[in-house]
Design a protein around this motif. Structure first.
Motif, short mmCIF file in Angstrom:
data_model
loop_
_atom_site.label_atom_id
_atom_site.label_comp_id
_atom_site.label_asym_id
_atom_site.label_seq_id
_atom_site.Cartn_x
_atom_site.Cartn_y
_atom_site.Cartn_z
N HIS A 1 0.84 -1.22 0.00
CA HIS A 1 0.08 -0.02 -0.15
C HIS A 1 0.95 1.18 -0.09
CE1 HIS A 1 -3.34 2.48 0.90
NE2 HIS A 1 -2.85 3.14 2.02
N HIS A 2 1.95 1.04 0.59
CA HIS A 2 2.95 2.20 0.66
C HIS A 2 3.62 2.42 -0.47
CE1 HIS A 2 6.10 4.86 2.15
NE2 HIS A 2 7.11 3.80 1.69
N GLU B 1 0.59 4.42 -2.73
CA GLU B 1 0.58 5.69 -2.09
C GLU B 1 1.32 6.79 -2.71
OE1 GLU B 1 -2.19 7.00 -0.49
OE2 GLU B 1 -3.10 5.09 -1.35
N ASN B 2 2.64 6.06 -2.52
CA ASN B 2 3.92 6.84 -3.09
C ASN B 2 3.92 7.35 -4.66
OD1 ASN B 2 5.33 7.57 -0.79
ND2 ASN B 2 6.92 5.84 -1.16
N LYS C 1 0.79 7.40 -6.28
CA LYS C 1 -0.02 8.55 -6.49
C LYS C 1 0.58 10.09 -6.18
CE LYS C 1 -4.12 5.60 -4.85
NZ LYS C 1 -5.10 5.51 -3.73
N LYS C 2 1.21 10.05 -5.23
CA LYS C 2 1.76 11.51 -4.91
C LYS C 2 2.88 11.92 -6.09
CE LYS C 2 2.11 10.69 0.16
NZ LYS C 2 3.09 10.48 1.31
N ILE D 1 -0.40 2.15 -9.66
CA ILE D 1 -1.68 2.23 -8.96
C ILE D 1 -2.60 1.11 -9.21
CG2 ILE D 1 -3.45 3.90 -8.27
CD1 ILE D 1 -1.56 6.10 -9.10
#
Length: 392
Positions: A114-115, A118-119, A121-122, A168
């Motif tokens: 998940h980490h 999320e990275n 996405k950023k 993603i």
């Protein structure tokens, strides 16, 4: 201070920075540093095996050839009106040791964290902002040269945005890939009973193309995920003093279809030890080497050329030929499994470097192989230098 620094650089009458970079080049070739590089390859391979089977990836490094290094180094100094000017290029040593991770297969149930998602996405949001800024500049400029640069940058960012979107959506892409593999198995079973069915053959062709594209995407994502995860969590890697320089991480793309992620490995244990690590899929690896217009050959000064062969009867010329090859060729070492690595022999280095040209020039390949004696394959388990261990 910057003005003084620039004044110093531009007033040089001797290319002082060339000896500095040359010293690092020779330092990285010392037995102690080469042993450390072997241990890094071995340790990294062992860590990757926690995610993938050895047959699902290849990992190797090469030491840049002397020819290529000094060719790059010579560009730092220029002679203008009988005056020598030299500008320090601190990035030249970064590519002396080049490592490459090629993922060949992604298991059906592979998971990314998940980490990592999320990275991604950023990063995607940052790319979108950069694209918006680029469009603003493009709409206001009339400079044709700048406009071409903007177009090239736009394509690169657009490709990176597409890649991050795939990161993603990794789970969905993997599921789609698995379904297509099942479809191909079904088509093959039907073709066994009806091998000339045009409709089935077309279906198989389409499915294989789609499968290749999906595997290309998945392999590159998994490579990036594994490298990041290892350097964040692996104790053996931390004990070696290894870390990633995030400022040097880059996404590469060009219009030939080549794309890869370049990491920069640095060491706190071995001063000036630097290594570039490329993550790419097996499809991109193949196209970069054997495609109709390989990426490597498109780079100025990088096109590989066969060296004229000497006569076997002239031993002096044969030795000159071998010395020339040693000067031109990079030196390869690859990961095998369970921590064991293999150092390429002189003959293996030649065959690897000239593989495409050898396939196109069979008679030359046969003669060259006769000139190069074969040594026993050297497969070994490297150990960390005792002095380095004691210093920790």
């Amino acid at each position: 201070m910057n003005e003084k620094s620039n004044l110093f650089k531009t007033s040089l009458s001797f290319p002082v920075f060339e000896p500095y970079n040359t010293a690092i080049f020779h330092l990285l070739h010392t037995p102690k540093y080469k042993n450390y590089t072997d241990v890094v390859l071995s340790s990294l391979g062992l860590e990757i095996e926690k995610y993938l089977k050895p047959e699902d990836f290849t990992l190797k490094y090469r030491y840049k050839s002397k020819k290529s290094f000094f060719q790059n180094l010579s560009q730092d100094s220029k002679v203008v009106n009988n005056e020598i000017s030299s500008n320090f290029n601190k990035f030249i040593p970064y590519d002396v040791i080049g490592m490459r991770l090629v993922i060949k297969n992604v298991p059906e149930y592979f998971q990314i964290s998940h980490h990592f998602i999320e990275n991604s996405k950023k990063k995607l949001e940052l790319i979108k902002q950069e694209l918006y800024s680029l469009k603003t500049i493009s709409s206001s400029t009339k400079d044709k040269t700048l406009d071409k640069e903007i177009v090239a940058k736009y394509r690169q960012l657009d490709s990176q945005m597409h890649y991050l979107t795939n990161c993603i959506n990794f789970k969905n892409i993997l599921s789609k890939r698995n379904l297509i593999k099942q479809d191909i198995d079904t088509i093959d079973k039907n073709l066994a009973n009806n091998p000339n069915n045009i409709s089935l053959l077309n279906e198989k062709y389409t499915a294989h193309n789609l499968l290749g594209n999906l595997n290309n995407t998945l392999c590159m994502i998994v490579g990036e995920y594994i490298i990041n995860d290892i350097f964040e969590n692996s104790e053996p890697i931390k004990k070696l003093g290894l870390s990633l320089n995030s400022n040097r991480q880059k996404y590469f793309y060009d219009n030939t279809g080549y794309n890869s992620i370049h990491f920069c490995l640095e060491s706190s244990s071995m001063p000036n030890w630097i290594c570039e690590l490329q993550d790419r899929s097996s499809l991109v690896e193949y196209l970069s080497k054997y495609g109709p217009s390989s990426t490597h050959d498109q780079i100025p000064g990088k096109k590989r050329k066969l060296i004229p062969l000497p006569k076997k009867s002239n031993s002096t010329d044969v030795h000159k030929y071998i010395d020339k090859i040693k000067y031109v060729l990079p030196l390869y070492t690859k990961y095998i499994s369970h921590g064991f690595i293999q150092q390429y022999t002189k003959k293996q280095n030649v065959e690897h470097y000239y593989k495409k040209l050898f396939s196109e020039n069979k008679s030359y390949a046969n003669e060259a192989e006769e000139l190069l004696y074969t040594k026993p394959t050297n497969i070994y388990l490297p150990k960390l230098d005792e002095n380095l261990e004691k210093s920790k």
